[in-house]
Enzyme design. Structure first.
Site, PDB file in Angstrom:
ATOM      1  N   GLU A  55      -3.794  24.430  65.046  1.00 27.40           N
ATOM      2  CA  GLU A  55      -4.186  23.059  65.408  1.00 27.40           C
ATOM      3  C   GLU A  55      -3.152  22.488  66.368  1.00 27.40           C
ATOM      4  O   GLU A  55      -2.275  21.722  65.982  1.00 27.40           O
ATOM      5  CB  GLU A  55      -4.328  22.218  64.135  1.00 27.40           C
ATOM      6  CG  GLU A  55      -5.401  22.756  63.191  1.00 27.40           C
ATOM      7  CD  GLU A  55      -5.500  21.974  61.906  1.00 27.40           C
ATOM      8  OE1 GLU A  55      -5.255  20.747  61.926  1.00 27.40           O
ATOM      9  OE2 GLU A  55      -5.812  22.591  60.866  1.00 27.40           O
ATOM     10  N   ASP A 113     -10.968  16.654  61.111  1.00 28.11           N
ATOM     11  CA  ASP A 113      -9.523  16.562  61.325  1.00 28.11           C
ATOM     12  C   ASP A 113      -9.135  15.129  61.044  1.00 28.11           C
ATOM     13  O   ASP A 113      -9.761  14.189  61.547  1.00 28.11           O
ATOM     14  CB  ASP A 113      -9.116  16.967  62.740  1.00 28.11           C
ATOM     15  CG  ASP A 113      -7.629  17.305  62.793  1.00 28.11           C
ATOM     16  OD1 ASP A 113      -7.213  18.238  62.087  1.00 28.11           O
ATOM     17  OD2 ASP A 113      -6.873  16.640  63.531  1.00 28.11           O
ATOM     18  N   HIS A 146     -11.853   6.553  55.377  1.00 23.01           N
ATOM     19  CA  HIS A 146     -12.074   6.953  56.764  1.00 23.01           C
ATOM     20  C   HIS A 146     -13.118   8.058  56.863  1.00 23.01           C
ATOM     21  O   HIS A 146     -13.908   8.093  57.806  1.00 23.01           O
ATOM     22  CB  HIS A 146     -10.750   7.424  57.371  1.00 23.01           C
ATOM     23  CG  HIS A 146     -10.026   8.460  56.558  1.00 23.01           C
ATOM     24  ND1 HIS A 146      -9.751   8.303  55.225  1.00 23.01           N
ATOM     25  CD2 HIS A 146      -9.524   9.691  56.890  1.00 23.01           C
ATOM     26  CE1 HIS A 146      -9.104   9.367  54.773  1.00 23.01           C
ATOM     27  NE2 HIS A 146      -8.958  10.221  55.753  1.00 23.01           N
ATOM     28  N   ALA A 199     -10.912  23.010  49.346  1.00 23.60           N
ATOM     29  CA  ALA A 199     -12.035  22.796  48.423  1.00 23.60           C
ATOM     30  C   ALA A 199     -12.226  21.319  48.118  1.00 23.60           C
ATOM     31  O   ALA A 199     -13.349  20.866  47.869  1.00 23.60           O
ATOM     32  CB  ALA A 199     -11.802  23.576  47.128  1.00 23.60           C
ATOM     33  N   TYR A 218      -1.577  11.382  51.116  1.00 19.39           N
ATOM     34  CA  TYR A 218      -0.799  10.136  51.154  1.00 19.39           C
ATOM     35  C   TYR A 218      -1.453   9.005  50.354  1.00 19.39           C
ATOM     36  O   TYR A 218      -0.975   7.867  50.377  1.00 19.39           O
ATOM     37  CB  TYR A 218      -0.607   9.682  52.602  1.00 19.39           C
ATOM     38  CG  TYR A 218       0.135  10.680  53.459  1.00 19.39           C
ATOM     39  CD1 TYR A 218       1.524  10.778  53.403  1.00 19.39           C
ATOM     40  CD2 TYR A 218      -0.544  11.530  54.324  1.00 19.39           C
ATOM     41  CE1 TYR A 218       2.216  11.689  54.189  1.00 19.39           C
ATOM     42  CE2 TYR A 218       0.134  12.457  55.118  1.00 19.39           C
ATOM     43  CZ  TYR A 218       1.514  12.532  55.045  1.00 19.39           C
ATOM     44  OH  TYR A 218       2.195  13.446  55.819  1.00 19.39           O
ATOM     45  N   GLY A 260     -10.539  25.400  54.593  1.00 22.58           N
ATOM     46  CA  GLY A 260     -10.292  26.112  53.356  1.00 22.58           C
ATOM     47  C   GLY A 260      -9.959  25.185  52.219  1.00 22.58           C
ATOM     48  O   GLY A 260      -9.586  25.622  51.126  1.00 22.58           O
ATOM     49  N   LYS A 299     -12.809   4.371  46.666  1.00 19.28           N
ATOM     50  CA  LYS A 299     -12.285   5.133  47.798  1.00 19.28           C
ATOM     51  C   LYS A 299     -13.414   5.754  48.608  1.00 19.28           C
ATOM     52  O   LYS A 299     -13.403   5.738  49.843  1.00 19.28           O
ATOM     53  CB  LYS A 299     -11.329   6.230  47.315  1.00 19.28           C
ATOM     54  CG  LYS A 299     -10.744   7.005  48.490  1.00 19.28           C
ATOM     55  CD  LYS A 299      -9.972   8.228  48.088  1.00 19.28           C
ATOM     56  CE  LYS A 299      -9.599   9.018  49.347  1.00 19.28           C
ATOM     57  NZ  LYS A 299      -8.919  10.277  49.064  1.00 19.28           N
TER      58      LYS A 299
END
Length: 214
Positions: free
Chosen positions: A59, A89, A200, A10, A174, A8, A195
């Site tokens: 989760e 995730d 990741h 966006a 973070y 959820g 970035k």
């Protein structure tokens, strides 16, 4: 290939769209330099909102892969015949916290906490920890699941360290505290393009594309 993001959030939809577009552009440029026709991959990334919204998911698997797979499976029943569920995730793993907050990154300050509260808690928990013990890395696991049960899963990481205090307004979560390896500024300060190339999530997306190409 129609991908529906099992989230959820966006921001994640926008970020993955930008990552996919950037990788396609890079692939086309490499193909042209090599004398081959450009062959960008045809992906459409949509939010679960267009399917009526992301079903609630607890989760609780204790792993990035388990949580991502659980989210993808929850969205599969809503997919159109040609659709795929793409679940992400991700989290921040801090060396001094033995890999925490890890899979609990979104709930570090409590089940109802927002990203600002999570960030502030990490700042306080890490206060007084010396520079040599402030290593950290972001993890992203992507699971791509089709209605027929076919599954792909990949993992991407971005290593770096934590600054003493949050700096910058860019990114989210973070990012204002995380300094990627090879840089002196946080993801909150660095341009979005930097970035996007180093994150990741970008690493995981590239790994997914490699799997699909095979």
């Amino acid at each position: 290939m129609k991908l529906f993001l099992a989230s959820g959030n966006a921001h994640k939809v926008r970020e993955l769209r930008e990552i996919a577009a950037a990788e396609n552009a890079a692939l086309a440029a490499q193909s042209q330099l090599g004398g081959q026709p450009a062959c960008p991959l045809a992906f459409t990334i949509e939010s679960a909102a267009v399917l009526g919204g992301m079903p609630p998911v607890v989760e609780d698997t204790g792993s990035f892969l388990g949580n991502a797979r659980k989210k993808a499976r929850a969205l599969v029943p809503l997919l159109p015949p040609d659709g795929w569920a793409l679940a992400d995730d991700s989290g921040l793993c801090v060396d001094a916290l033995e890999g925490g907050p890890g899979v609990e990154s979104a709930y570090f300050a409590g089940p109802q906490a927002d990203s600002a509260a999570n960030l502030q808690k990490l700042v306080e928990v890490m206060r007084g920890i010396p520079a040599e013990r402030r290593g950290a890395h972001y993890v992203c696991v992507l699971v791509l699941l089709g209605a027929g049960g076919r599954e792909y899963s990949v993992r991407g990481e971005c290593h770096g360290r934590l600054a003493l205090e949050p700096v910058g307004q860019g990114g989210f979560g973070y990012d204002p505290l995380f300094v990627p390896r090879g840089f002196e500024h946080t993801f909150g300060e660095l341009p979005e393009a930097v970035k996007r190339a180093r994150s990741h999530r970008s690493a995981a997306w590239r790994a997914l594309i490699e799997q699909l190409a095979q």
